[in-house]
Design a protein around this motif. Structure first.
Motif, mmCIF file in Angstrom:
data_model
loop_
_atom_site.group_PDB
_atom_site.id
_atom_site.type_symbol
_atom_site.label_atom_id
_atom_site.label_comp_id
_atom_site.label_asym_id
_atom_site.label_seq_id
_atom_site.Cartn_x
_atom_site.Cartn_y
_atom_site.Cartn_z
ATOM 1 N N LEU A 16 0.823 -1.202 0.000
ATOM 2 C CA LEU A 16 0.000 0.000 0.000
ATOM 3 C C LEU A 16 0.863 1.261 0.000
ATOM 4 O O LEU A 16 0.534 2.253 -0.643
ATOM 5 C CB LEU A 16 -0.948 -0.003 1.197
ATOM 6 C CG LEU A 16 -2.049 -1.052 1.136
ATOM 7 C CD1 LEU A 16 -2.858 -1.061 2.410
ATOM 8 C CD2 LEU A 16 -2.974 -0.805 -0.050
ATOM 9 N N PHE A 17 1.984 1.219 0.722
ATOM 10 C CA PHE A 17 2.874 2.384 0.742
ATOM 11 C C PHE A 17 3.405 2.673 -0.654
ATOM 12 O O PHE A 17 3.431 3.817 -1.107
ATOM 13 C CB PHE A 17 4.038 2.143 1.706
ATOM 14 C CG PHE A 17 4.925 3.348 1.898
ATOM 15 C CD1 PHE A 17 4.575 4.337 2.799
ATOM 16 C CD2 PHE A 17 6.088 3.508 1.157
ATOM 17 C CE1 PHE A 17 5.368 5.456 2.980
ATOM 18 C CE2 PHE A 17 6.895 4.625 1.326
ATOM 19 C CZ PHE A 17 6.530 5.600 2.245
ATOM 20 N N GLU A 18 3.798 1.609 -1.352
ATOM 21 C CA GLU A 18 4.347 1.813 -2.698
ATOM 22 C C GLU A 18 3.284 2.321 -3.661
ATOM 23 O O GLU A 18 3.597 3.017 -4.621
ATOM 24 C CB GLU A 18 4.956 0.501 -3.216
ATOM 25 C CG GLU A 18 6.344 0.271 -2.650
ATOM 26 C CD GLU A 18 6.736 -1.198 -2.604
ATOM 27 O OE1 GLU A 18 6.130 -1.990 -3.354
ATOM 28 O OE2 GLU A 18 7.615 -1.538 -1.797
ATOM 29 N N LEU A 19 2.024 1.985 -3.403
ATOM 30 C CA LEU A 19 0.948 2.484 -4.266
ATOM 31 C C LEU A 19 0.531 3.904 -3.894
ATOM 32 O O LEU A 19 -0.374 4.462 -4.503
ATOM 33 C CB LEU A 19 -0.256 1.549 -4.189
ATOM 34 C CG LEU A 19 -0.123 0.226 -4.929
ATOM 35 C CD1 LEU A 19 -1.298 -0.678 -4.603
ATOM 36 C CD2 LEU A 19 -0.027 0.432 -6.419
ATOM 37 N N GLY A 20 1.146 4.489 -2.877
ATOM 38 C CA GLY A 20 0.870 5.884 -2.529
ATOM 39 C C GLY A 20 -0.195 6.087 -1.480
ATOM 40 O O GLY A 20 -0.724 7.185 -1.335
ATOM 41 N N TYR A 21 -0.518 5.049 -0.730
ATOM 42 C CA TYR A 21 -1.510 5.210 0.331
ATOM 43 C C TYR A 21 -0.857 5.815 1.563
ATOM 44 O O TYR A 21 0.328 5.613 1.810
ATOM 45 C CB TYR A 21 -2.107 3.859 0.717
ATOM 46 C CG TYR A 21 -3.099 3.324 -0.287
ATOM 47 C CD1 TYR A 21 -4.447 3.535 -0.120
ATOM 48 C CD2 TYR A 21 -2.679 2.609 -1.402
ATOM 49 C CE1 TYR A 21 -5.361 3.051 -1.035
ATOM 50 C CE2 TYR A 21 -3.581 2.129 -2.328
ATOM 51 C CZ TYR A 21 -4.919 2.348 -2.135
ATOM 52 O OH TYR A 21 -5.814 1.877 -3.040
ATOM 53 N N PHE A 22 -1.641 6.563 2.347
ATOM 54 C CA PHE A 22 -1.163 6.985 3.656
ATOM 55 C C PHE A 22 -2.025 6.349 4.744
ATOM 56 O O PHE A 22 -3.168 5.981 4.506
ATOM 57 C CB PHE A 22 -1.114 8.509 3.796
ATOM 58 C CG PHE A 22 -2.458 9.193 3.882
ATOM 59 C CD1 PHE A 22 -3.076 9.654 2.733
ATOM 60 C CD2 PHE A 22 -3.059 9.418 5.096
ATOM 61 C CE1 PHE A 22 -4.303 10.301 2.809
ATOM 62 C CE2 PHE A 22 -4.290 10.070 5.182
ATOM 63 C CZ PHE A 22 -4.907 10.512 4.026
ATOM 64 N N LEU A 23 -1.420 6.209 5.906
ATOM 65 C CA LEU A 23 -2.105 5.547 7.009
ATOM 66 C C LEU A 23 -2.961 6.555 7.752
ATOM 67 O O LEU A 23 -2.473 7.580 8.203
ATOM 68 C CB LEU A 23 -1.071 4.939 7.955
ATOM 69 C CG LEU A 23 -1.610 4.262 9.203
ATOM 70 C CD1 LEU A 23 -2.296 2.963 8.848
ATOM 71 C CD2 LEU A 23 -0.498 4.014 10.184
#
Lengths: 175, 372
Positions: free
Chosen positions: A74-81
Motif C-alpha cells: 500500500l505504501f508503494e501504491l501511494g496510500y497513507f495511514l
C-alpha cells in the motif's frame, strides 16, 4: 485500470497460495447481499464494498504475518495511514485490529486491513518500519486494547498514565 | 534548514516544554533533548487532557453522543458534528434535506474561518506580535455571535441532528452573514498588509520547519500541513460529501514545505471559505431542515462504517462498528492533529529552540482533539 483494480491486483499476491476458487465464491456471496452472518469465521481475502453505504472501498482480511508486506504494497501504491484501531470481539475470544488507508490524489480508494489475533495473546508485527506515523497509533492501540506490537521501538503508554496496566476499551474492563 | 552543526549526543541536556507552556496552547508536554540551543530530539508526551471519548460512545445512545463532538476540537466543533452526523446517516441510510445540507456547509465554513482566526492571532502572538490577536478576536466575535443566534452556543456546538439540524436559520442570520462576508474581505486585505508581508514574520517562518511529501505520507499528515507541502489533498474535493461538489471553490496548495507555506495556505483558505458561504447563501433552497421520515430509534445495522470530513486542521475520520444495538459497539475517532503533531519530532531535529516553537505553531494544534 482504476486504482481499486490495481490495489486488488497488488494485494492479490498475499492470497496466491490459497484456493482462488474459494475466494471468488466468497466474494460473490458477500457482495450479492447482506454480509454473511453465519458463525463461520471470515476467510482471508479481499471484499469490494459499496462506498456509498459503507464509506470504504476495499475490505481486506489478512493474517498477522502478512501485515508488513501488505502495508509495504500500500505504501508503494501511494496510500497513507489514517489510523490503527482495535475492536474487541469478546464472544469470539478475538481482538481485531483495523488499519485504515486512504490516498492523497483524486483516485478515491479507501482500504481497510483487518487482522484478528487471539484475545489472550494478541501479538502483531509493527509496521513502523514502513509507516513511521504508525508509532503513535500502535501505542494507542496498545493502551486501549493491550495489543502487543512486536518490534515497536517505544511501546509505552501514550494517552494513558505512564504506569497504566489496564486496557479500558476491552469489553470486560471494569473501572 | 539543514543541520547547522554536528550534534553531539553525549553533551545533551533535557529541556521540558509544558505541560503548562504558553507556546503549546494547551496541556501538551514536549521533552526536548538539547545540544546547546539546538534540538537533538523531541519526545511528545500526550494524554494530559485525555477523556476517553471512544469509551463514552459505547455507553450512550447515538443522539446522546452528539454533544461530545463539540468537546473534541473546541475551535472547529461544527466540522466534527458533521463527521459524526455523516457516519450515522450513512449507516442508517437517512436522507438529508437540501436546505439542511446548505446550512451545514455555511455553518461549517463560518466555523472554519473562526478557527483560522484564532490560529492566526495566537500564532502571531507566539512570534511576538500582539496587535493582530485583537483584530482576529474582534472578527471572530462576529462569527460567534452569528452562530450563537442559530445554535444557542458560542463554542461547543451541538447543532447537527441525524438527517438535519437543531434549528433553521432566519433572515437576520442571512443578512448578518452577508454583512460579515463584506467586512471579512476588507479585514483579510488588512491582515495581508499587517502580517503576511511583515519582514520579521517572513524571516522567522521561511525555510523553517520543512515537511516534504514523503514525510506527509509516512505520518499521514493532512489538512493545511499536507497542502503546505504541495499535496493537493482536501477531503471536500477528494472525497466529496454534502453539497461541496455543487459549489465552486479552490483548494490552496503551496509548494514551500515550510512554516510560511502553511501560513499562506490558511490565509487563502479563509478567502475560499468566504466564497463557499456566499455561494451557499445564494443557492439556499426553501424547505424543511429535518427529514419527514426518520427512524425514532437510531440503530444502525451491524457492520462497520467510515466517514471523513475536512475540519480546519485536516482529515477527521470516524470508524463506527455497530452490532445492531442502540449504542455503538466501537467508535474510533481519527483526529487530524494527532498525525500532524507526530511528525514534529522528526522535523524539528537540528532546529533552534525558538524556531521549533514557531514551527509548532504552524501545525495549528488543538490538544483536546489530539488526546480525545
Amino acid at each position: 485500470m482504476s486504482i481499486q483494480q490495481t490495489t486488488i491486483q497488488a494485494l492479490g499476491e498475499l492470497f496466491s497460495d490459497q484456493a482462488s476458487a474459494e475466494n471468488g465464491a466468497e466474494k460473490e456471496a458477500e457482495t450479492g447481499g447482506e454480509v454473511d452472518k453465519s458463525d463461520q469465521p471470515r476467510q482471508n481475502g479481499i471484499i469490494e464494498q459499496d462506498y456509498r453505504t459503507k464509506g470504504f472501498h476495499l475490505d481486506v482480511k489478512i493474517s498477522a504475518d502478512q501485515l508488513v508486506r501488505a502495508s509495504q504494497i500500500l505504501f508503494e501504491l501511494g496510500y497513507f495511514l489514517e489510523s490503527i484501531t482495535g475492536v474487541d470481539w469478546i464472544k469470539e475470544e478475538q481482538l481485531e485490529t483495523d488499519y485504515d488507508f486512504s490516498r492523497y490524489d483524486f483516485d478515491l480508494c479507501r482500504v481497510v486491513i483487518r487482522v484478528r489475533t487471539p484475545r489472550t495473546d494478541p501479538h502483531l508485527p509493527t509496521i513502523t518500519t514502513v509507516y513511521t506515523g504508525a508509532n503513535w497509533h500502535e501505542r494507542e492501540a496498545h493502551d486501549f486494547f493491550g495489543i502487543i506490537f512486536d518490534g515497536h521501538p517505544h511501546l509505552i503508554p501514550l494517552l494513558l498514565p505512564e504506569d497504566a496496566d489496564f486496557h479500558p476499551l476491552l469489553k470486560d474492563f471494569k473501572a | 534548514m539543514s543541520q547547522p552543526i554536528e550534534l553531539q549526543k553525549d553533551e545533551t541536556f533535557v529541556l521540558n516544554v509544558g505541560p503548562q507552556h504558553p507556546a503549546t496552547h494547551g496541556v501538551l508536554r514536549v521533552k526536548m533533548t538539547m545540544d546547546g540551543e539546538y534540538i537533538y530530539k523531541a519526545e511528545t508526551v500526550l494524554g494530559y487532557i485525555h477523556r476517553m471519548h471512544e469509551k463514552m460512545a459505547e455507553n450512550r445512545t447515538y443522539p446522546q453522543y452528539m454533544p461530545n463532538m463539540g468537546r473534541l476540537d473546541y475551535l472547529s466543533a461544527m466540522a466534527f458534528n458533521h463527521g459524526y452526523a455523516l457516519v450515522v446517516e450513512r449507516a442508517c441510510g437517512i436522507e438529508v434535506p437540501e436546505r439542511a445540507e446548505y446550512i451545514r456547509v455555511i455553518t461549517v465554513e463560518l466555523n472554519r474561518i473562526s478557527s483560522h482566526l484564532v490560529w492566526l492571532g495566537a500564532y502571531v502572538l507566539d512570534l511576538g506580535g500582539f496587535t493582530p490577536l485583537m483584530y482576529c478576536f474582534d472578527d471572530r466575535e462576529q462569527i460567534l455571535d452569528l452562530l450563537e443566534s442559530v445554535t444557542g452556543s458560542r463554542l461547543t456546538y451541538c447543532y447537527f441532528r441525524f438527517g438535519g439540524l437543531y434549528n433553521d436559520i432566519d433572515d437576520e442570520f442571512i443578512t448578518g452573514t452577508r454583512a460579515f462576508i463584506i467586512r471579512m474581505r476588507k479585514e483579510l486585505k488588512m491582515y495581508a498588509k499587517l502580517v503576511t508581508g511583515n519582514i520579521i514574520l517572513m524571516k522567522r517562518l521561511q525555510g523553517h520547519g520543512i515537511i516534504d511529501k514523503d514525510m506527509c505520507q509516512r505520518y499521514g499528515a493532512t489538512g493545511p500541513v499536507a497542502r503546505g507541502s504541495g499535496l493537493n489533498y482536501d477531503v471536500r474535493k477528494n472525497e466529496p460529501y454534502s453539497v461541496y461538489p455543487e459549489l465552486d471553490f479552490d483548494i490552496p496548495v503551496n509548494d514551500g514545505c515550510d512554516s510560511y507555506a502553511r501560513y499562506l495556505v490558511r490565509m487563502e483558505e479563509m478567502e475560499q471559505s468566504l466564497r463557499i458561504i456566499e455561494q451557499a447563501l445564494d443557492k439556499l433552497p426553501e424547505g424543511p431542515v429535518n427529514p419527514e421520515k426518520k427512524p425514532k430509534l437510531i440503530k444502525p445495522p451491524s457492520g462497520d462504517y467510515y466517514a471523513a470530513v475536512e475540519t480546519a486542521r485536516g482529515n477527521f475520520g470516524i470508524r463506527l462498528v455497530s452490532d445492531g444495538g442502540k449504542n455503538a459497539y466501537r467508535l474510533k475517532l481519527r483526529s487530524p492533529t494527532y498525525s500532524n503533531m507526530h511528525l514534529f519530532d522528526e522535523a524539528c531535529r537540528g532546529m533552534l529552540l525558538a524556531d521549533a516553537l514557531a514551527f509548532m505553531g504552524s501545525l495549528d494544534l488543538v490538544i483536546p482533539e489530539m488526546d480525545r
